[in-house]
Write an enzyme that holds these catalytic residues in place. Structure first.
Site, PDB file in Angstrom:
ATOM      1  CE  LYS A  13      -2.148  -0.975   3.901  1.00 51.84           C
ATOM      2  NZ  LYS A  13      -1.529  -2.253   4.315  1.00 51.84           N
ATOM      3  NE  ARG A  87      -4.186  -1.406  10.065  1.00 49.72           N
ATOM      4  CZ  ARG A  87      -3.087  -0.840   9.554  1.00 49.72           C
ATOM      5  NH1 ARG A  87      -3.094   0.423   9.198  1.00 49.72           N
ATOM      6  NH2 ARG A  87      -2.006  -1.558   9.381  1.00 49.72           N
ATOM      7  NE  ARG A 126       7.740  -2.977   5.597  1.00 53.50           N
ATOM      8  CZ  ARG A 126       6.424  -2.758   5.682  1.00 53.50           C
ATOM      9  NH1 ARG A 126       5.726  -2.454   4.600  1.00 53.50           N
ATOM     10  NH2 ARG A 126       5.800  -2.868   6.833  1.00 53.50           N
ATOM     11  NE  ARG A 160       6.324  -0.529   9.821  1.00 56.67           N
ATOM     12  CZ  ARG A 160       5.101  -0.581   9.330  1.00 56.67           C
ATOM     13  NH1 ARG A 160       4.851  -0.063   8.127  1.00 56.67           N
ATOM     14  NH2 ARG A 160       4.125  -1.141  10.000  1.00 56.67           N
ATOM     15  NE  ARG A 171       2.337  -4.856  11.143  1.00 53.74           N
ATOM     16  CZ  ARG A 171       3.488  -4.790  10.448  1.00 53.74           C
ATOM     17  NH1 ARG A 171       4.555  -5.470  10.853  1.00 53.74           N
ATOM     18  NH2 ARG A 171       3.572  -4.053   9.385  1.00 53.74           N
TER      19      ARG A 171
HETATM   20  P1  AMP Z   1       0.929   0.449   9.061  1.00 55.50           P
HETATM   21  O1  AMP Z   1       2.102   1.332   8.846  1.00 55.50           O
HETATM   22  O2  AMP Z   1      -0.290   0.911   8.297  1.00 55.50           O
HETATM   23  O3  AMP Z   1       1.241  -1.001   8.835  1.00 55.50           O
HETATM   24  O4  AMP Z   1       0.525   0.581  10.600  1.00 55.50           O
HETATM   25  C1  AMP Z   1       1.424   0.226  11.640  1.00 55.50           C
HETATM   26  C2  AMP Z   1       0.680   0.051  12.945  1.00 55.50           C
HETATM   27  O5  AMP Z   1       0.040   1.274  13.322  1.00 55.50           O
HETATM   28  C3  AMP Z   1      -0.466  -0.969  12.919  1.00 55.50           C
HETATM   29  O6  AMP Z   1      -0.005  -2.301  13.125  1.00 55.50           O
HETATM   30  C4  AMP Z   1      -1.345  -0.471  14.071  1.00 55.50           C
HETATM   31  O7  AMP Z   1      -0.781  -0.800  15.323  1.00 55.50           O
HETATM   32  C5  AMP Z   1      -1.239   1.040  13.905  1.00 55.50           C
HETATM   33  N1  AMP Z   1      -2.274   1.564  12.964  1.00 55.50           N
HETATM   34  C6  AMP Z   1      -2.056   2.174  11.773  1.00 55.50           C
HETATM   35  N2  AMP Z   1      -3.202   2.544  11.196  1.00 55.50           N
HETATM   36  C7  AMP Z   1      -4.199   2.154  12.037  1.00 55.50           C
HETATM   37  C8  AMP Z   1      -5.616   2.221  11.995  1.00 55.50           C
HETATM   38  N3  AMP Z   1      -6.259   2.777  10.946  1.00 55.50           N
HETATM   39  N4  AMP Z   1      -6.303   1.699  13.045  1.00 55.50           N
HETATM   40  C9  AMP Z   1      -5.679   1.157  14.101  1.00 55.50           C
HETATM   41  N5  AMP Z   1      -4.340   1.041  14.199  1.00 55.50           N
HETATM   42  C10 AMP Z   1      -3.589   1.538  13.180  1.00 55.50           C
END
Ligand code: AMP
Length: 214
Positions: A13, A87, A126, A160, A171
């Site tokens: 994404k 989400r 990554r 990360r 996740r």
């Molecule tokens: P991402 O970079 O989108 O993979 O997000 C990393 C982490 O941030 C996720 O595993 C969640 O812990 C938190 N996170 C990001 N976006 C959301 C969301 N829309 N709702 C809840 N938690 C989020």
């Protein structure tokens, strides 16, 4: 045009959103990036979410809805790419209301489909440029040989904290339990398109372009 990129962690994404920002002048709204920024700034919010993110759990709806609402109210131009948001169904409802209140429409929801085994190997390989966020992968897009980011020439790269196998499993579980129901929600609204996220980056770019141009 306002779109959502939907897909499990590691489905690409962020990479695809960055390409759309460059080629279509769109604005990327990534709640993951906003939360990581909060964490590295040492703010109260950052401290609150750090452990939740490290475990691979979702942070609460009110926090991410608040972040997106704030960002939307500060940005007048349209052309948003929602990356990693919504989400949950509650977040999807809140996004509908936020967009409506600012007279924006949602034009497409693109689901990027990738099988779980590919996600594990993508995520554990990554790394990211610490300055501009360009994403690299030990296998498919290794770090540049001169040690400088292809995009901004920075020589600092990070992995990360949540890109490890345990956190990824959690996740993924969160994705299937809480996020996958919104696929049906957008399908019912006639907004859903699916692309194969397993191909090369440029192939996925083409598939997304086809959806946006139709
Ligand atoms: P991402 O970079 O989108 O993979 O997000 C990393 C982490 O941030 C996720 O595993 C969640 O812990 C938190 N996170 C990001 N976006 C959301 C969301 N829309 N709702 C809840 N938690 C989020």
């Amino acid at each position: 045009m306002n779109i959502i990129l939907l897909g499990p962690p590691g489905s690409g994404k962020g990479t695809q959103a960055r390409h759309l920002v460059e080629t279509r002048n769109m604005v990327q709204l990534s709640t993951g990036d906003m939360l990581r920024d909060a964490k590295s700034s040492g703010s109260e919010l950052g401290k609150k979410v750090a452990a939740v993110m490290a475990r691979g759990d979702l942070v609460t709806d009110d926090i991410v809805i608040g972040l997106i609402g704030e960002r939307l109210s500060q940005t007048t131009a349209g052309g948003f790419i929602f990356d990693g948001f919504p989400r949950t169904l509650a977040q999807a409802d809140a996004l509908d209301n936020l967009l409506k209140s600012q007279s924006h429409d949602l034009d497409a929801v693109i689901e990027m489909r990738v099988d779980d085994d590919a996600l594990v190997s993508r995520i554990t390989a990554r790394s990211t440029c610490a300055k501009c966020g360009e994403v690299y992968n030990d296998i498919t897009k290794p770090l540049p040989v001169d040690g400088k980011c292809v995009n901004c020439a920075s020589d600092e790269f990070t992995r990360r904290a949540d890109d490890n196998e345990d956190s990824l499993r959690q996740r993924l579980m969160e994705y299937y339990k809480k996020t996958s129901p919104i696929i049906g929600y957008y399908y019912a609204k006639g907004l859903l398109d699916q692309v194969d996220g397993l191909g090369a980056i440029y192939e996925v770019q083409w598939a997304i372009s086809e959806v946006l141009d139709k």
